[in-house]
Design an enzyme around this catalytic site. Structure first.
Site, PDB file in Angstrom:
ATOM      1  N   SER A  15       0.815  -1.226   0.000  1.00  0.00           N
ATOM      2  CA  SER A  15       0.000   0.000   0.000  1.00  0.00           C
ATOM      3  C   SER A  15       0.848   1.277   0.000  1.00  0.00           C
ATOM      4  O   SER A  15       1.859   1.374   0.701  1.00  0.00           O
ATOM      5  CB  SER A  15      -0.925   0.013   1.214  1.00  0.00           C
ATOM      6  OG  SER A  15      -1.639   1.231   1.273  1.00  0.00           O
ATOM      7  N   SER A  17      -0.710   4.134   0.807  1.00  0.00           N
ATOM      8  CA  SER A  17      -1.465   5.048   1.667  1.00  0.00           C
ATOM      9  C   SER A  17      -0.639   5.635   2.808  1.00  0.00           C
ATOM     10  O   SER A  17      -0.753   6.840   3.099  1.00  0.00           O
ATOM     11  CB  SER A  17      -2.710   4.349   2.222  1.00  0.00           C
ATOM     12  OG  SER A  17      -3.642   4.116   1.197  1.00  0.00           O
ATOM     13  N   THR A  62      -9.373  -1.764   3.654  1.00  0.00           N
ATOM     14  CA  THR A  62      -9.227  -2.241   2.286  1.00  0.00           C
ATOM     15  C   THR A  62      -9.500  -3.744   2.214  1.00  0.00           C
ATOM     16  O   THR A  62      -9.946  -4.361   3.184  1.00  0.00           O
ATOM     17  CB  THR A  62      -7.830  -1.878   1.726  1.00  0.00           C
ATOM     18  OG1 THR A  62      -7.796  -2.148   0.328  1.00  0.00           O
ATOM     19  CG2 THR A  62      -6.725  -2.661   2.429  1.00  0.00           C
ATOM     20  N   LYS A  66     -13.789  -4.599   3.473  1.00  0.00           N
ATOM     21  CA  LYS A  66     -14.681  -3.454   3.259  1.00  0.00           C
ATOM     22  C   LYS A  66     -16.137  -3.779   3.582  1.00  0.00           C
ATOM     23  O   LYS A  66     -16.907  -2.890   3.947  1.00  0.00           O
ATOM     24  CB  LYS A  66     -14.571  -2.956   1.813  1.00  0.00           C
ATOM     25  CG  LYS A  66     -13.269  -2.248   1.496  1.00  0.00           C
ATOM     26  CD  LYS A  66     -13.302  -1.677   0.095  1.00  0.00           C
ATOM     27  CE  LYS A  66     -12.018  -0.918  -0.231  1.00  0.00           C
ATOM     28  NZ  LYS A  66     -12.083  -0.254  -1.548  1.00  0.00           N
ATOM     29  N   ASN A  87     -14.985   2.073   3.479  1.00  0.00           N
ATOM     30  CA  ASN A  87     -13.512   2.030   3.440  1.00  0.00           C
ATOM     31  C   ASN A  87     -12.853   2.991   4.413  1.00  0.00           C
ATOM     32  O   ASN A  87     -11.640   3.132   4.423  1.00  0.00           O
ATOM     33  CB  ASN A  87     -12.993   2.306   2.020  1.00  0.00           C
ATOM     34  CG  ASN A  87     -13.076   3.780   1.672  1.00  0.00           C
ATOM     35  OD1 ASN A  87     -14.000   4.482   2.096  1.00  0.00           O
ATOM     36  ND2 ASN A  87     -12.125   4.275   0.903  1.00  0.00           N
ATOM     37  N   GLY A 128     -16.349  -6.797  -6.682  1.00  0.00           N
ATOM     38  CA  GLY A 128     -15.975  -6.565  -5.290  1.00  0.00           C
ATOM     39  C   GLY A 128     -16.441  -5.225  -4.758  1.00  0.00           C
ATOM     40  O   GLY A 128     -17.278  -4.537  -5.365  1.00  0.00           O
ATOM     41  N   TYR A 211      -3.424   1.111  -9.741  1.00  0.00           N
ATOM     42  CA  TYR A 211      -2.601   2.325  -9.816  1.00  0.00           C
ATOM     43  C   TYR A 211      -1.107   2.051  -9.924  1.00  0.00           C
ATOM     44  O   TYR A 211      -0.308   2.989  -9.948  1.00  0.00           O
ATOM     45  CB  TYR A 211      -2.887   3.242  -8.629  1.00  0.00           C
ATOM     46  CG  TYR A 211      -2.740   2.598  -7.268  1.00  0.00           C
ATOM     47  CD1 TYR A 211      -1.503   2.458  -6.665  1.00  0.00           C
ATOM     48  CD2 TYR A 211      -3.859   2.137  -6.590  1.00  0.00           C
ATOM     49  CE1 TYR A 211      -1.365   1.882  -5.426  1.00  0.00           C
ATOM     50  CE2 TYR A 211      -3.737   1.549  -5.336  1.00  0.00           C
ATOM     51  CZ  TYR A 211      -2.489   1.428  -4.755  1.00  0.00           C
ATOM     52  OH  TYR A 211      -2.363   0.847  -3.524  1.00  0.00           O
ATOM     53  N   GLY A 232      -5.927   4.841 -11.921  1.00  0.00           N
ATOM     54  CA  GLY A 232      -6.377   4.554 -10.567  1.00  0.00           C
ATOM     55  C   GLY A 232      -5.693   5.394  -9.516  1.00  0.00           C
ATOM     56  O   GLY A 232      -6.176   5.500  -8.383  1.00  0.00           O
TER      57      GLY A 232
END
Length: 268
Positions: A15, A17, A62, A66, A87, A128, A211, A232
């Site tokens: 990730s 994030s 994630t 979710k 999320n 999903g 992404y 993305g």
């Protein structure tokens, strides 16, 4: 002591994030940290209980939790109810509040190219949580939606929930104005969903929720043939912007978050 936030999921070492959020926290001088929490499903409930005790701020959620985390929060906003997945969870007065910022991320991605979804036909690959957020947003914006997937039970569920057309996975695609990849196909340039054949796509829009890389094989092929494409990374950025506002109660520095994401993707 820094306040805790982060991302909850399974097998999430990839990730981006934490880098995006920690950059924003640093720029704003907020005394908090954004971490990864790789959890087993059976530990989710205990984790959230402990996080109340330590006074955590909130978390992004994630794959694959979710939907599962909806059972564990105290209140859910209407958009998350409509999607059937969330999320982002925020702790307020020792209670968990759930949101879905994927919707905002998708909406902003299309606003960036000034694309009006009203009256358009949108095809989506995948069944999903991310696909559900896309379906919900596109229907809300006045588009007509069809979904192509491999899991017949999930497709039946989507058909009942949203009253949309669902199609078994195939190389033959129905008409579309917008084509969305909500599967992992294309991650690290591996594979791609079915691509339209023998049709002019110059007036079409292709949106990939993957992404890494910024432009997947799906988007590269579409771009080569003259279509408009949305990476993305836009969705990742803007869902993160909205989540940051909810969790940290501050507007984040979007440019710094974007620069950090592009730097990391370029080096991966």
């Amino acid at each position: 002591m820094k306040r805790i936030s982060g991302l909850i999921g399974k097998d999430i070492s990839y990730s981006l994030s934490p880098a995006m959020h920690n950059k924003a926290l640093e720029k704003l001088g907020i005394d908090a940290v954004y971490l990864l929490f790789d959890l087993e499903r059976e530990n989710l409930s205990d984790f959230l209980r402990v996080m109340i005790d330590v006074g955590a701020l909130g978390f992004n959620v994630t794959i694959p939790y979710k939907e599962a985390v909806m059972e564990l929060v105290d209140r859910i906003d209407p958009d998350s109810q409509g999607v059937g997945a969330l999320n982002t969870i925020v702790l307020r007065d020792d209670k968990w509040f759930g949101y879905n910022t994927d919707i905002y991320g998708i909406k902003r991605s299309f606003e960036n190219i000034n694309y009006d979804l009203s009256g358009k036909v949108v095809g989506i690959f995948g069944t999903g949580g991310a696909a559900k957020a896309a379906i919900y947003l596109f229907l809300k914006e006045g588009a007509r939606v069809w979904v192509m997937g491999r899991n017949s039970d999930k497709m039946k569920s989507l058909s009942r929930l949203y009253d949309i057309e669902t199609i078994p996975w195939s190389e033959d695609l129905p008409y579309f104005d917008v084509l969305v990849n909500a599967t992992p196909l294309g991650k690290n340039s591996t594979g791609m969903p079915p691509f339209p054949k023998n049709c002019n796509i110059e007036d079409k829009v292709f949106f990939d929720m993957v992404y890494v890389p910024v432009y997947t094989p799906f988007l590269m092929e579409a771009k080569k043939l003259g279509a408009s494409v949305i990476s993305g990374i836009d969705m990742l950025l803007y869902q993160g912007v909205k989540a940051f506002e909810l969790i940290f109660k501050n507007k984040p520095p979007i440019k710094d978050m974007r620069d950090e994401l592009f730097k990391l993707v370029a080096s991966s």
